[in-house]
Design a protein around this motif. Structure first.
Motif, PDB file in Angstrom:
ATOM      1  N   HIS A 104       0.833  -1.205   0.000  1.00  0.00           N
ATOM      2  CA  HIS A 104       0.000   0.000   0.000  1.00  0.00           C
ATOM      3  C   HIS A 104       0.869   1.256   0.000  1.00  0.00           C
ATOM      4  O   HIS A 104       1.872   1.345   0.698  1.00  0.00           O
ATOM      5  N   SER A 108      -3.326   5.232   0.272  1.00  0.00           N
ATOM      6  CA  SER A 108      -3.818   3.994  -0.344  1.00  0.00           C
ATOM      7  C   SER A 108      -4.578   4.185  -1.645  1.00  0.00           C
ATOM      8  O   SER A 108      -3.999   4.527  -2.660  1.00  0.00           O
ATOM      9  N   HIS A 109      -5.899   4.004  -1.612  1.00  0.00           N
ATOM     10  CA  HIS A 109      -6.677   3.881  -2.846  1.00  0.00           C
ATOM     11  C   HIS A 109      -6.732   5.191  -3.632  1.00  0.00           C
ATOM     12  O   HIS A 109      -6.746   5.168  -4.869  1.00  0.00           O
ATOM     13  N   GLU A 112      -3.556   5.339  -5.556  1.00  0.00           N
ATOM     14  CA  GLU A 112      -3.555   4.356  -6.644  1.00  0.00           C
ATOM     15  C   GLU A 112      -4.325   4.859  -7.852  1.00  0.00           C
ATOM     16  O   GLU A 112      -3.911   4.673  -8.996  1.00  0.00           O
ATOM     17  N   LEU A 117      -1.973   2.776 -10.163  1.00  0.00           N
ATOM     18  CA  LEU A 117      -1.143   1.773  -9.499  1.00  0.00           C
ATOM     19  C   LEU A 117      -2.015   0.670  -8.907  1.00  0.00           C
ATOM     20  O   LEU A 117      -3.228   0.822  -8.774  1.00  0.00           O
ATOM     21  N   ASP A 118      -1.390  -0.417  -8.554  1.00  0.00           N
ATOM     22  CA  ASP A 118      -2.080  -1.547  -7.919  1.00  0.00           C
ATOM     23  C   ASP A 118      -1.237  -1.983  -6.727  1.00  0.00           C
ATOM     24  O   ASP A 118      -0.114  -2.467  -6.894  1.00  0.00           O
ATOM     25  N   HIS A 119      -1.774  -1.801  -5.512  1.00  0.00           N
ATOM     26  CA  HIS A 119      -0.973  -2.118  -4.319  1.00  0.00           C
ATOM     27  C   HIS A 119      -0.607  -3.599  -4.256  1.00  0.00           C
ATOM     28  O   HIS A 119       0.446  -3.956  -3.728  1.00  0.00           O
ATOM     29  N   TYR A 281       9.203   3.793  -4.827  1.00  0.00           N
ATOM     30  CA  TYR A 281       7.880   3.595  -4.223  1.00  0.00           C
ATOM     31  C   TYR A 281       7.997   3.405  -2.708  1.00  0.00           C
ATOM     32  O   TYR A 281       7.205   3.952  -1.935  1.00  0.00           O
TER      33      TYR A 281
END
Length: 432
Positions: A104, A108-109, A112, A117-119, A281
């Motif tokens: 994450h 977070s979301h 993304e 992006l995709d955790h 990241y």
């Protein structure tokens, strides 16, 4: 051997939800000590929700420990010795539970969505890459990191193992509902987890629930439903997310346009150019992002500085209900024109935000995000899908609820410098 190596003395973490998190396996203790796992202390579990519920300051770190503890209890206390459970999978379950949220990013979301992006991709990259986490996992066996990554990706052959971490009734959901309810101070997310754990049974493909525990599962599903609409999709939280998203969009736009920042976004370079590397990241956390927001309040670009001031000082957007009908879309187009005439950029200050949730679903083969249903184990040994036995669950099965809001800066509209006739028209549309 490291796979079976125990600590000389059990370590415990005092936890407000589970009372204690117990660690006896050396591999778990070593994973917790890695820099990649410690980074989760600097990532909030609920993103911008702390701006709505002031207690929601808990991190992905303590949630991850909570998920680990639930899985530990399941495999050590509930499944151990049962026919359908392979005890050789125990350590894989514990490590996957602990590391499931490792990738994450900050906020977070929201983060993304802006950068596509995709955790889970980053979780697997940390597990498989040149990291301290990977070095610890390889001490179990050379292929152990790959197995953990497969559990996270839901491709591991033993679907029972996957279902403990990711299903419609898994350790992840159980912990975040209880933990988020505790820290936000609401009562919606509470359910009888102890009862659910007692009636869980292992089967070849997934966890099933004894029929006698059906009412505890009903309560769990309704708790999840209430938490989404009362906490996770709270309109004030969404207002903060809208502003956060627009800050990142604006900063990226300025960066690519060659704007000279007073505080250059060096930590965002690879994100802005679409070439994010794992080591870059891992340097990102919420402390870093908030540092830039704090500094960007003084940028010459009026939009970026205003949005950062709003986020830092919690001067959030107001909202009205919005339904994407033809009539409402015409009003939105009219509002867009009026905002431009008033000198307010609708790209950043007139935003439709939508939230959607499907509280429970049965199996729909081939559909996006296929969901394995929850099965009840009947007294005669038969398995029955939950909604066929529960009238409560049947009433909400497959029913997706969506909510739309239109967000805007009320203080801009109240500004006396805005032309009165434009203000009047905007007010009429928003209140109409």
């Amino acid at each position: 051997m490291y796979p079976n190596e125990k600590l000389s003395e059990e370590k415990v973490f005092k936890d407000p939800v589970h009372r204690y998190v117990h660690v006896r396996d050396k591999v778990i203790w070593d994973l917790i000590g890695t820099k990649e796992f410690q980074r989760l202390r600097r990532i909030k579990q609920l993103g911008t929700t702390y701006l709505t519920f002031h207690g929601a300051e808990h991190s992905r770190f303590n949630h991850s420990l909570g998920v680990y503890e639930i899985v530990r209890r399941i495999v050590d206390d509930v499944f151990d010795g049962r026919d359908d459970w392979d005890r050789n999978e125990r350590l894989l379950c514990l490590c996957s539970a602990l590391l499931h949220d490792l990738g994450h990013g900050p906020f977070s979301h929201s983060f993304e969505k802006v950068f596509h992006l995709d955790h889970e991709h980053f979780t697997r990259a940390i597990i498989l890459g040149d990291t301290e986490v990977n070095a610890v996992l390889r001490r179990v066996s050379d292929d152990f990191p790959k197995k953990v990554a497969e559990v996270i990706a839901k491709t591991y052959p033993n679907k029972l193992v996957v279902s403990l971490i990711s299903s419609q009734i898994d350790a992840d959901r159980m912990d975040y509902l209880l933990r988020d309810a505790y820290y936000t101070g609401v009562s919606y997310g509470h359910f009888d987890m102890e009862r659910i754990l007692r009636v869980m049974r292992p089967r070849e493909d997934q966890v099933v629930i004894k029929r006698s525990g059906m009412h505890a599962v009903e309560d769990y599903i309704m708790s999840r439903y209430q938490m989404y609409w009362q906490v996770y999709f709270h309109p004030v939280t969404r207002s903060a997310e809208v502003i956060l998203t627009k800050i990142l969009h604006r900063a990226k736009h300025l960066y690519l346009a060659g704007y000279t920042f007073q505080t250059p976004p060096v930590h965002f370079h690879s994100l802005f150019v679409g070439n994010i590397q794992l080591q870059d990241y891992l340097k990102l956390d919420e402390a870093v992002v908030l540092y830039y927001f704090q500094q960007w309040q003084d940028e010459k670009d009026e939009i970026l500085s205003d949005l950062c001031r709003r986020f830092i000082n919690r001067n959030l957007f107001k909202y009205v209900e919005f339904h994407p009908t033809n009539e409402q879309m015409k009003k939105l187009m009219e509002l867009t024109t009026l905002f431009k005439k008033a000198g307010i950029d609708p790209e950043y200050y007139l935003v439709v935000d939508s939230s959607s949730d499907l509280p429970y679903d049965f199996y729909r083969p081939g559909e996006e995000e296929e969901r394995l249903p929850i099965y009840l184990l009947m007294p005669n040994g038969e398995l029955r899908e939950l909604s066929r036995e529960s009238t409560i669950v049947d009433a909400i099965s497959g029913k997706r609820r969506t909510d739309h809001k239109l967000y805007f800066p009320q203080d801009f509209l109240d500004d006396v410098s805005t032309k009165r006739n434009i203000k009047k028209k905007i007010k009429e549309i928003l209140e109409g």
